[in-house]
Write an enzyme that holds these catalytic residues in place. Structure first.
Site, short mmCIF file in Angstrom:
data_model
loop_
_atom_site.label_atom_id
_atom_site.label_comp_id
_atom_site.label_asym_id
_atom_site.label_seq_id
_atom_site.Cartn_x
_atom_site.Cartn_y
_atom_site.Cartn_z
N GLU A 135 1.29 -0.56 0.33
CA GLU A 135 -0.31 0.05 0.29
C GLU A 135 0.92 1.49 -0.08
OE1 GLU A 135 -3.96 2.45 2.46
OE2 GLU A 135 -2.51 0.65 3.48
N ASP A 136 2.03 1.55 0.62
CA ASP A 136 2.84 2.68 0.84
C ASP A 136 4.34 2.24 0.53
OD1 ASP A 136 0.38 3.45 2.41
OD2 ASP A 136 1.42 3.12 4.27
#
Length: 407
Positions: free
Chosen positions: A76-77
């Site tokens: 996600e990051d």
């Protein structure tokens, strides 16, 4: 500050033959892809996945889940991909990380719809592998512990979501310790003045209770030992949100909560639980209507314990819970204690009665298109107020809130 060695030590203390190499490998990968990223506090972002992973290790979960805790934000990051995770850590870890990522990526402008869709994705993830939700709960616990550096509005939004979704899921999974921590954190953020007032009042009353706890514990230990019952005894105070909920439920002020201190007896066997109950009732007079046998009739989340409230040594009411060590583990950590994952086995297997309610919700989500309707319906499942009845044959049946004799 937690370090990798803390996770490894915890895992090896429970499973000396655990695959530590994959945990080291996941740590190195996570440290690399999160390098240079900071949390709102200004601390290195790596602190977060390490804490999440340690929480999972503390729940005695398997290496794949602990590795997922380290990797849960990488896709996600960072620039990491699911394909990369699969190649380095295998299909199972990749599926777990993907499940966590899909829950985190719900972005809908309408708040109510976003909560509904988040919940829908969590329910679907649970149906595939319950460990996805355990990682999300560990993630939420650490985030709730470290909200100080966010704006008040952001803190409130996260606390409200936690109160409406994560705490009820923890409760439904039988994870009472997780539920209580999340509820207390939510209460502290959403009602800070009331929280401080109750915390101060509870602390003042508890300050003079040390001698009372020591006296009751000593007497119980002596009587149980004389009867040949091998048990451990602890005294504890109710959590702050639990006190507040009781005040609301019973429409009373703090001064009228008399069982602020509770005691817990952890016995070796079910037989000893009932023997301990008899000893307690011989020592102190039971409060009428305050005995519950959750051993013979477990809660929907498989919680088992004997609950009784008695008039103590000085005439004050005190609650006593009695359970076995196995029941205590299930009561504290619920599905995390119950779950022993076997390759190829899903939580929706017909034989696992612990997840009957989950199968029902999975069926519901297929039928309901309106996300808000789904949210409202699932809330009923997550906040069960069970009604138990006996059939003419003596079987115990659990009915939903609002059930009538006709049902």
């Amino acid at each position: 500050m937690l370090r990798l060695n803390d996770i490894v030590d915890r895992v090896q203390s429970i499973r000396p033959t655990a695959n530590i190499e994959i945990i080291h490998k996941a740590y190195v990968f996570t440290a690399k892809v999160h390098h240079g990223q900071l949390r709102e506090s200004g601390e290195p972002y790596l602190i977060h996945p390490i804490n999440v992973s340690f929480i999972l290790a503390d729940w005695n979960l398997d290496e794949e889940t602990i590795v997922t805790g380290l990797l849960h934000d990488t896709v996600e990051d960072t620039v990491a991909t699911i394909e990369e995770i699969r190649e380095l850590f295998g299909d199972t870890v990749a599926q777990l990380v993907d499940g966590v990522t899909k829950i985190s990526r719900v972005v809908i402008s309408d708040v109510a719809d976003q909560k509904a869709e988040s919940l829908r994705k969590m329910i679907l993830a649970m149906g595939k592998d319950i460990r996805v939700i355990l990682v999300k709960l560990a993630d939420r616990i650490h985030n709730m512990r470290t909200l100080d550096h966010l704006s008040p509005d952001r803190q409130s939004a996260i606390a409200l979501e936690t109160q409406e979704i994560y705490a009820p899921i923890a409760s439904r999974l039988g994870m009472s310790r997780v539920k209580m921590e999340l509820e207390d954190k939510c209460f502290e953020i959403l009602h800070p003045d009331k929280y401080r007032e109750l915390a101060r009042a509870a602390d003042e009353r508890n300050r003079g209770q040390e001698e009372h706890i020591r006296k009751v514990t000593s007497l119980l230990e002596t009587k149980l030992r004389e009867a040949g019952v091998d048990a451990a005894i602890t005294g504890r105070s109710k959590n702050i949100s639990g006190i507040f909920n009781k005040m609301i439920r019973q429409e009373i002020e703090f001064e009228h909560i008399y069982d602020l201190i509770g005691f817990r007896i952890i016995a070796k066997t079910i037989r000893e639980c009932y023997e301990a109950l008899g000893i307690v009732h011989n020592l102190w007079r039971p409060v009428p209507g305050r005995f519950k046998d959750y051993i013979a009739m477990p809660k929907a989340n498989f919680y088992q314990s004997l609950h009784t409230t008695v008039f103590g040594p000085d005439g004050e009411m005190m609650e006593i819970q009695i359970r076995t060590e196995e029941m205590h583990g299930l009561a504290e950590y619920g599905v995390a204690a119950h779950w022993r994952y076997k390759e190829g086995r899903q939580v929706t297997d017909k034989g696992d009665q612990m997840f009957v309610w989950l199968r029902q919700i999975l069926d519901l989500q297929k039928e309901m298109k309106d996300p808000r309707e789904f949210l409202d319906t699932v809330k009923v499942e997550l906040f069960p107020e069970e009604v138990y009845v006996f059939t003419p044959r003596g079987d115990v049946k659990e009915l939903p809130r609002g059930a009538t004799p006709i049902d």
